[in-house]
Design a protein around this motif. Structure first.
Motif, short mmCIF file in Angstrom:
data_model
loop_
_atom_site.label_atom_id
_atom_site.label_comp_id
_atom_site.label_asym_id
_atom_site.label_seq_id
_atom_site.Cartn_x
_atom_site.Cartn_y
_atom_site.Cartn_z
N ILE A 2 -13.15 2.57 -54.31
CA ILE A 2 -12.76 1.94 -52.69
C ILE A 2 -13.66 1.65 -51.90
O ILE A 2 -14.73 2.49 -51.84
N THR A 4 -14.84 0.85 -48.30
CA THR A 4 -14.41 0.29 -46.89
C THR A 4 -15.19 -0.71 -46.06
O THR A 4 -16.54 -0.51 -46.30
N THR A 53 -15.43 7.02 -51.89
CA THR A 53 -15.63 5.56 -51.33
C THR A 53 -16.83 5.10 -50.82
O THR A 53 -17.77 6.20 -50.86
N LEU A 131 -10.93 -1.68 -54.80
CA LEU A 131 -10.04 -1.76 -53.65
C LEU A 131 -10.93 -1.99 -52.43
O LEU A 131 -11.67 -0.88 -52.21
N SER A 260 -4.63 3.96 -49.55
CA SER A 260 -5.63 3.27 -50.49
C SER A 260 -5.78 4.28 -51.54
O SER A 260 -6.02 4.09 -52.97
N TYR A 261 -6.14 5.78 -51.33
CA TYR A 261 -6.26 6.71 -52.23
C TYR A 261 -5.25 6.98 -53.28
O TYR A 261 -5.60 7.07 -54.52
N ASP A 264 -5.74 4.06 -55.83
CA ASP A 264 -6.72 4.30 -56.75
C ASP A 264 -6.26 5.34 -57.76
O ASP A 264 -6.82 5.08 -58.74
#
Ligand SMILES: Nc1ncnc2c1ncn2[C@@H]1O[C@H](COP(=O)(O)OP(=O)(O)OP(=O)(O)O)[C@@H](O)[C@H]1O
Ligand SMILES: O=P(O)(O)OC[C@@]1(O)O[C@H](CO)[C@@H](O)[C@@H]1O
Length: 309
Positions: A2, A4, A53, A131, A260-261, A264
């Motif tokens: 991930i 950000t 992340t 992501l 999001s987590y 993933d």
């Protein structure tokens, strides 16, 4: 993985006072400083949930140094583009009655070469297993089509994109079909030019119109009322959890983080939305933009009801 993306990070200064007197001297009872900005909050929350992340975006000046230091201390990887301008400070005024007034600075002016550097960096990370969470406002000098253009390029490389933005940034980006979006009630009403408070049926209709545009999941957050989660295969309503609120700032970011987590980790739809509600409710109980602890999230998750709609 991930990634950000916070193009306009901030030092969040959360101040408490009894009652804000407009035009008078106000004495503060408490001051908290956090490394903030929407994508950075998502990174902080994912870390607390147990995930990893890389926080990216633009940072500069002493504010930027502080943000990188705080993230490092918290064990969060970062890979920002250093800019010549100064990262902003946003003031959050929390009154005893629960009212929160936010005073957000516009942020520094970003040069074209700095934008190019970030784009190159992000494309370097993009792949089928990535992501991207693109969240928050953009600083001065950055075109309002930046998110749209980025989403197109990242998706071409097989990456998924979660977009959390409002206003023109949101409108323009929808053309690029982000995989997930999390508008709140007013962002959705504004997008569909509704000049009254939409009811649940209308919110679902608006959400479904966005799915028809090719967006994979629409999470409509409704503050203390909870949220609606829509996808082509399944749609769920979750009422909000009753918690003792301190600051609602960052609640939306906590929901973005949990979803999001979950993606993933490959959680199913219901599991993901339950984690979203629990994490965001947990976030309102903390001071400033501190994420809730994993323990609290797990306790709250056991209380979430998910109703198929
Ligand atoms: N007072 C509250 N009590 C319980 N849960 C809340 C409360 N406020 C927010 N939440 C939770 O947080 C989620 C996101 O809140 P909200 O809809 O206010 O997002 P937002 O407008 O994006 O917030 P922000 O931009 O301030 O982060 C809600 O769907 C809900 O689950
Ligand atoms: O000005 P933006 O980029 O829209 O929002 C920035 C911000 O208000 O969002 C976060 C809470 O969601 C804070 O950490 C930060 O100060």
């Amino acid at each position: 993985m991930i990634i950000t993306v916070t193009m306009n990070p901030a030092i969040d200064k959360t101040v408490d006072l009894v009652h804000f007197e407009h035009g008078s001297l106000n004495r503060l009872t408490n001051v908290i400083i956090d490394a903030g900005g929407k994508g950075i909050n998502v990174s902080k929350t994912i870390k607390e949930l147990g995930g990893e992340t890389i926080a990216t975006g633009f940072i500069g000046g002493s504010g930027g140094v502080l943000i990188e230091k705080v993230l490092k201390e918290q064990g969060i990887k970062s890979d920002f583009v250093q800019v010549s301008g100064e990262t902003r400070t946003n003031l959050k005024v929390v009154e005893q009655n629960g009212f929160v007034t936010e005073l957000n600075e516009p942020g520094p002016v970003i040069k074209q070469e700095e934008i190019d550097l970030l784009t190159e960096k992000l494309l370097g990370y993009a792949g089928a297993d990535t992501l991207f969470v693109i969240a928050g406002s953009i600083p001065n000098g950055v075109d309002k089509n930046i998110y749209k253009e980025l989403i197109i390029k990242l998706k071409e490389k097989g990456a998924k994109v979660f977009l959390d933005a409002d206003g023109d940034l949101f409108v323009n980006s929808l053309e690029a079909k982000p995989d997930i979006i999390k508008p709140n009630r007013s962002e959705l009403e504004e997008y569909f030019s509704m000049d009254y408070r939409a009811n649940e049926e209308e919110l679902i209709k608006m959400g479904n119109k966005l799915l028809d545009k090719g967006i994979g999941m629409v999470a409509i957050s409704l503050g203390q009322m909870g949220a609606l989660f829509l996808s082509k295969d399944q749609s769920i309503r979750c009422p909000g959890l009753k918690v003792e609120a301190h600051s609602t700032v960052g609640a939306g970011d906590a929901m973005v983080a949990a979803l999001s987590y979950s993606i993933d980790k490959g959680y199913d739809f219901e599991e993901s939305v339950k984690l979203g509600i629990a994490t965001s409710a947990g976030a309102v109980t903390t001071k400033g933009t501190k994420p809730p602890s994993r323990d609290l999230v797990d306790k709250l998750k056991a209380q979430v009801t998910a109703v198929n709609i």
